[in-house]
Design a protein around this motif. Structure first.
Motif, PDB file in Angstrom:
ATOM      1  N   LYS A   1      50.501  36.746  37.363  1.00 33.13           N
ATOM      2  CA  LYS A   1      50.597  37.948  38.178  1.00 33.13           C
ATOM      3  C   LYS A   1      50.704  37.493  39.623  1.00 33.13           C
ATOM      4  O   LYS A   1      49.806  36.845  40.144  1.00 33.13           O
ATOM      5  CB  LYS A   1      49.364  38.810  37.979  1.00 33.13           C
TER       6      LYS A   1
ATOM      7  N   ALA B   1      44.929  35.839  44.764  1.00 28.76           N
ATOM      8  CA  ALA B   1      43.521  35.497  44.529  1.00 28.76           C
ATOM      9  C   ALA B   1      43.084  35.894  43.139  1.00 28.76           C
ATOM     10  O   ALA B   1      42.142  35.372  42.594  1.00 28.76           O
ATOM     11  CB  ALA B   1      42.649  36.183  45.570  1.00 28.76           C
ATOM     12  N   ALA B   2      43.772  36.860  42.564  1.00 28.32           N
ATOM     13  CA  ALA B   2      43.335  37.371  41.266  1.00 28.32           C
ATOM     14  C   ALA B   2      44.034  36.663  40.127  1.00 28.32           C
ATOM     15  O   ALA B   2      43.695  36.820  38.975  1.00 28.32           O
ATOM     16  CB  ALA B   2      43.612  38.865  41.183  1.00 28.32           C
TER      17      ALA B   2
ATOM     18  N   GLY C   1      44.248  34.477  37.696  1.00 26.29           N
ATOM     19  CA  GLY C   1      43.423  33.441  37.089  1.00 26.29           C
ATOM     20  C   GLY C   1      43.813  33.155  35.666  1.00 26.29           C
ATOM     21  O   GLY C   1      43.875  32.031  35.237  1.00 26.29           O
ATOM     22  N   GLY C   2      44.067  34.215  34.923  1.00 26.88           N
ATOM     23  CA  GLY C   2      44.135  34.022  33.477  1.00 26.88           C
ATOM     24  C   GLY C   2      45.440  33.477  32.958  1.00 26.88           C
ATOM     25  O   GLY C   2      45.515  32.954  31.868  1.00 26.88           O
TER      26      GLY C   2
ATOM     27  N   SER D   1      40.109  44.413  43.281  1.00 26.74           N
ATOM     28  CA  SER D   1      39.838  43.585  42.115  1.00 26.74           C
ATOM     29  C   SER D   1      39.579  42.143  42.498  1.00 26.74           C
ATOM     30  O   SER D   1      38.946  41.408  41.789  1.00 26.74           O
ATOM     31  CB  SER D   1      41.009  43.651  41.131  1.00 26.74           C
ATOM     32  N   SER D   2      40.092  41.746  43.628  1.00 23.75           N
ATOM     33  CA  SER D   2      39.865  40.359  44.003  1.00 23.75           C
ATOM     34  C   SER D   2      38.847  40.268  45.122  1.00 23.75           C
ATOM     35  O   SER D   2      38.902  39.421  45.966  1.00 23.75           O
ATOM     36  CB  SER D   2      41.174  39.712  44.431  1.00 23.75           C
TER      37      SER D   2
ATOM     38  N   SER E   1      35.846  39.470  45.114  1.00 21.72           N
ATOM     39  CA  SER E   1      34.706  38.560  45.077  1.00 21.72           C
ATOM     40  C   SER E   1      34.824  37.364  46.007  1.00 21.72           C
ATOM     41  O   SER E   1      33.948  37.097  46.780  1.00 21.72           O
ATOM     42  CB  SER E   1      34.442  38.087  43.660  1.00 21.72           C
ATOM     43  N   SER E   2      35.944  36.657  45.939  1.00 24.86           N
ATOM     44  CA  SER E   2      35.969  35.379  46.654  1.00 24.86           C
ATOM     45  C   SER E   2      35.850  35.513  48.149  1.00 24.86           C
ATOM     46  O   SER E   2      34.927  35.013  48.751  1.00 24.86           O
ATOM     47  CB  SER E   2      37.252  34.624  46.345  1.00 24.86           C
TER      48      SER E   2
ATOM     49  N   SER F   1      32.896  37.556  49.811  1.00 22.06           N
ATOM     50  CA  SER F   1      31.543  37.015  49.744  1.00 22.06           C
ATOM     51  C   SER F   1      31.087  36.560  51.106  1.00 22.06           C
ATOM     52  O   SER F   1      29.924  36.466  51.387  1.00 22.06           O
ATOM     53  CB  SER F   1      31.494  35.847  48.771  1.00 22.06           C
TER      54      SER F   1
ATOM     55  N   MET G   1      28.585  51.542  38.598  1.00 24.73           N
ATOM     56  CA  MET G   1      29.895  52.163  38.809  1.00 24.73           C
ATOM     57  C   MET G   1      29.818  53.173  39.941  1.00 24.73           C
ATOM     58  O   MET G   1      30.665  53.214  40.801  1.00 24.73           O
ATOM     59  CB  MET G   1      30.350  52.863  37.524  1.00 24.73           C
TER      60      MET G   1
ATOM     61  N   GLN H   1      29.687  51.469  43.209  1.00 22.47           N
ATOM     62  CA  GLN H   1      30.973  50.941  43.628  1.00 22.47           C
ATOM     63  C   GLN H   1      31.853  52.055  44.181  1.00 22.47           C
ATOM     64  O   GLN H   1      32.521  51.913  45.173  1.00 22.47           O
ATOM     65  CB  GLN H   1      31.650  50.271  42.428  1.00 22.47           C
TER      66      GLN H   1
END
Lengths: 312, 582
Positions: free
Chosen positions: A45, A50-51, A53-54, A88-89, A91-92, A95, A234, A237
């Protein structure tokens, strides 16, 4: 010395070539995962680097471009991150955006940053100094003994010479307190809410007034009425869209009140005494149901009046 | 071969084996040796309380006397693990109290210990001797009272840096008058006062007391009386080291110290008044360990004390010591093995003391036995690190923390890759490394190529890409614990090195780029790894699979991957590969 769970006697063998992957050349950007994924490589994707990953496959370029040190440098120096735009991204890079409570990340900015403290103080767990140590140092600053010492300069000068260089020692001490400063570091206290077994911790020194503390606690325990956790996350958020909410625990309108246990072991209502005095006597916090706190409200005020609060 | 010796003989031979590694090796020789060994093993160390279950331990080792266990991951010390994550001691203690009525020693680190747990220990284990709780929490002084009251043969009670809810200072009075067995008492983490007269009587009737670490609330005026009752002390932790300057207080203290001929370690020193430090001079030449890390006093006073301690092996101090003080340390203390320098003002925007990389360079030059360092500072250069590495190739532990986590070499503005590269290249015995500063993937390449004996690595705000993580996982042969925060490491490196993770105790990654999808895949492929997704934003499957998780904690385990005490913010994979949460 550990129990050797895996044993040396062939209880477990590492499958080598299948799982390991060597990157022969940094310029060789074509990359596949070592493990068989069943289904082959999936497209990366690319919208949100940043997202990504998979997925397998795709060129290395995508990864090389993610979050270099420069991105971090920019974020640390106080800008809200723009490089990872999607929630969605978050976190990194987020932080390193402002956080002021242990383990929680807030995308809303914390309003009161104590003066003289760098942006570093807003990062959770950085610098890596244990809470135990930070609280010890912080208490040192407020200890009455310490303050008294810095005024015995004059006394020292007239003492006999039993103790070598008393002047030197104490004068220097005095200078230290002014130049080097016994600074407030962190003061983590536990906070529990009635009905939830698991408590949290909050750094009181990250706040300068009751309002911000109340907001922070509000965010932490937000859907306070609903017992148990899942829905709460939820909701939390959804509502952290930067909306400024009234201080729920201080306005007397909610189901809960904020109380604290002072150094004498008594439970008091938060908000009755000046902030500095509160800081010096608070040991832990509890968000109590208003019904349980009924006995507390008038009583605590009386108690406050009966027992003069002496500033440290 | 196994039949040549009777069991008793083999057991006797095995009794000389104290290292777990040796005993593990012995137990793999053959079934008979396995059986004999397991019946005579008395001590056990469990590095991760979730790696194995109490039932499995009890089944294999029916006659343990001493258990040591660790719970939360190291980064819990810095509030990176949310409260309520786990590491509860009770299930372990409950099982062991029943199985091991002769249990004597329990050492726990970073675990949640309740009063019930302590009471259970005190009532079930009649021969209980030693309790060490390091960085634990969850108990109150009531729990301590049970231990004091019921453990008739207690030798050691050590509450290192634990968080205790202090309901009353009277727990100490629960030690019966008949209790005279104390060898070690460490209450330095307690905030409130304990009764001084009770303390004095306890000390007076403990002729074997070797270690006494008081808490801050014990005033200096009381210290002399306490020490006087225990001149055999080897380790002493003072309380607040301050009092009005009076010559009688001073001489009392000095006399008391001079009677302590065996003193080797000193700690405590809150609120130091420098004028009282000379009271200790008589013992300084014997001191090997000095913890001044709470002493906020200027460098000149620190130095006066330290230069009296020529046999110093370990020094913990605050950065008030400054470069100048470290120069003196380097010149005076040639036996120094361990140095820790803590920041006095970690959050200040500007430096408040003159402590730079130069201090560390001096010490590395002057102290030939220096092998372990923890150093907080505000600037570093590649040149300094390279010099340090050249000076001191015998480092075993090297932990550097630059306050600004991405500070480059302040002279050249380059990353600190070359500096840390020199450290891992020259220090071939390096077992533990923590790095900070501006660091690219290159430093990880150096680490992967050179740090072959590295067991524990801590990384923060470093690296550029998955390549960095891959270098570490594929290159560090001895790696056991890896903890990472805020680095751009993601799925590829993790999945490509999945098998490596089973050779390690644990991997912690927080605020990195590991996707939920990768976590699921890892858990699916590696059934003996527990992949815990620790995320406070709600169920991970409510977000796209490519979304990064807040934290992931991966550890090998032979116990169930569905631990029963998971809080609502921890997710692990179920047997049928579906998402499972408590």
């Amino acid at each position: 010395m550990q129990i050797d769970l895996l044993g040396g006697g062939g209880l477990f063998t590492m499958s080598s070539s299948e799982e390991s992957y060597s990157y022969p050349d940094e310029s060789d950007l074509e990359l596949g995962l070592g493990l068989s994924l069943g289904g082959g490589k999936t497209k990366t994707k690319t919208k949100h680097p940043a997202a990504a990953g998979g997925g397998g496959g795709g060129s290395w370029d995508h990864y090389a471009g993610i979050l270099t040190a420069k991105d971090f440098a920019g974020v640390v120096s106080d800008k809200t991150s723009s490089s990872s735009s999607s929630s969605s991204s978050s976190s990194s890079s987020s932080s390193i955006t402002k956080v002021n409570t242990s383990g929680t990340k807030r995308t809303a900015e914390s309003p009161c940053s104590p003066p003289g403290r760098s942006a570093i103080s807003q990062v959770v767990g950085w610098p890596p100094v244990r809470t135990y140590r930070m609280n010890s140092m912080s208490n040192q600053a407020k200890s009455p003994v310490t303050e008294q010492l810095f005024s015995i300069d004059d006394k020292c000068k007239s003492k006999n010479a039993d103790t070598p260089n008393p002047n030197h020692g104490s004068c220097k001490n005095n200078n230290i307190s002014k130049e080097k400063g016994f600074v407030k570091t962190s003061l983590f206290v536990k906070v529990n809410i009635d009905g939830v077994a698991i408590g949290r911790k909050v750094d009181l020194n990250a706040h300068t007034c009751y309002a911000t503390l109340s907001l922070a606690l509000d965010d932490m325990f937000m859907p306070s009425a609903s017992v148990g956790g899942r829905g709460s996350n939820m909701e939390r958020q959804a509502s952290v869209a930067g909306k400024r909410r009234p201080a729920r625990f201080l306005d007397g309108l909610s189901d809960f009140v904020l109380t604290y246990k002072d150094k004498d072991g008594d439970w008091m209502l938060v908000g009755d005494v000046p902030w500095e005095i509160f800081l010096s006597s608070v040991r832990r916090l509890r968000i109590m149901r208003t019904t349980d706190a009924r006995g507390l409200a008038p009583g605590s005020q009386e108690r406050n009046m009966r027992r003069p609060v002496t500033p440290l | 071969m196994a039949y040549s010796f009777p069991e008793e003989v083999l057991e006797h031979v095995f009794s000389f084996l104290s290292s777990d590694r040796d005993r593990n090796a012995v137990s793999l020789v053959c079934k008979s040796w396995y059986d004999i060994e397991r019946w005579c093993r008395r001590r056990i160390f469990v590095g991760n309380c979730y790696a194995v279950s109490p039932e499995m331990v009890i089944r294999r080792f029916p006659e343990l006397r001493a258990v040591e266990m660790k719970g939360k991951p190291h980064f819990a010390d810095f509030n990176l693990v949310p409260e309520g994550w786990g590491a509860y001691a009770y299930p372990w203690i409950a099982a062991m109290a029943e199985a091991y009525p002769f249990l004597e020693e329990i050492k726990l680190k970073r675990m949640v210990v309740t009063d019930d747990t302590l009471e259970l220990i005190s009532k079930s284990c009649k021969n209980f001797k030693l309790l060490v709780l390091t960085s634990c929490e969850g108990f109150t002084t009531d729990g301590l009272a049970s231990i004091a009251a019921n453990c008739r043969h207690l030798r050691e009670l050590d509450l290192r840096e634990s968080e205790v809810e202090e309901l009353s200072g009277h727990w100490l009075s629960h030690f019966p008058d008949s209790c005279t067995s104390l060898v070690s008492l460490n209450i330095s983490c307690l905030g409130s006062e304990v009764s001084f007269s009770i303390l004095e009587r306890l000390v007076a009737r403990s002729p074997n007391l070797r270690t006494l670490r008081l808490n801050r609330a014990v005033p200096l005026e009381r210290l002399a009386n306490l020490i006087r009752r225990a001149p055999q002390l080897v380790e002493l932790g003072t309380g607040a080291y301050s009092a009005e300057i009076r010559s009688d207080t001073f001489s009392n203290l000095a006399d008391a110290f001079s009677a302590c001929k065996q003193l080797k370690a000193l700690s405590g020193f809150w609120d130091v008044v420098p004028s009282y430090l000379p009271a200790m001079y008589s013992v300084c030449s014997g001191i090997t360990s000095l913890n001044l890390s709470y002493a906020a006093i200027p460098s000149t006073d620190l130095v006066k004390l330290i230069s009296q301690c020529q046999n110093l092996q370990r020094l913990w101090v605050m950065d008030y010591i400054e470069d100048s003080g470290l120069d003196v340390l380097a010149a005076s203390c040639k036996d120094l093995q361990e140095l820790r320098v803590f920041p006095s003002d970690p959050f200040g925007a500007e430096p408040n003391v003159s402590l730079t990389e130069q201090g560390l360079v001096s010490v590395s030059e002057g102290c030939p036995k220096l092998e372990s360092v923890l150093y907080f500072c505000r600037q570093m250069s590649n040149a300094a690190l390279i010099a340090i590495a050249k000076n001191r190739p015998n480092f075993i532990r090297f932990r550097l923390c630059i306050i600004d986590p991405q500070a480059p070499d302040y002279l050249t503005l380059e990353p600190l890759d070359a500096g840390f590269g020199a450290i891992v290249e020259k220090c071939k015995e390096l077992r533990r490394l923590s790095m900070t500063g501006l660091l690219t993937d290159r430093v990880f390449k150096y680490i992967g190529s050179h740090a072959k004996k590295l067991e524990m690595l801590s990384i923060a705000f470093a690296g550029d890409s998955d390549l960095g993580l891959h270098h570490v996982l594929s290159g560090c042969d001895s790696l056991r614990k890896l903890e990472i925060r805020d680095c751009p490491f993601g799925d590829k490196a993790l999945l490509a090195n999945a098998a490596k993770l089973e050779t390690m105790r644990s991997l912690w990654m927080s605020s990195c780029s590991v996707s939920f999808g990768a976590c699921k895949l890892l858990a699916q492929k590696m059934p003996r790894l527990n992949v815990e997704v620790i995320d406070e934003r709600g169920p991970p499957d409510s977000r796209p699979e490519s979304c990064s998780v807040e934290r992931v904690y991966v550890y090998r385990t032979v116990a169930s991957r569905q631990r029963l005490d998971m809080p609502d913010f921890v997710w692990t994979l179920d047997e049928d590969s579906s998402l499972r949460y408590s």
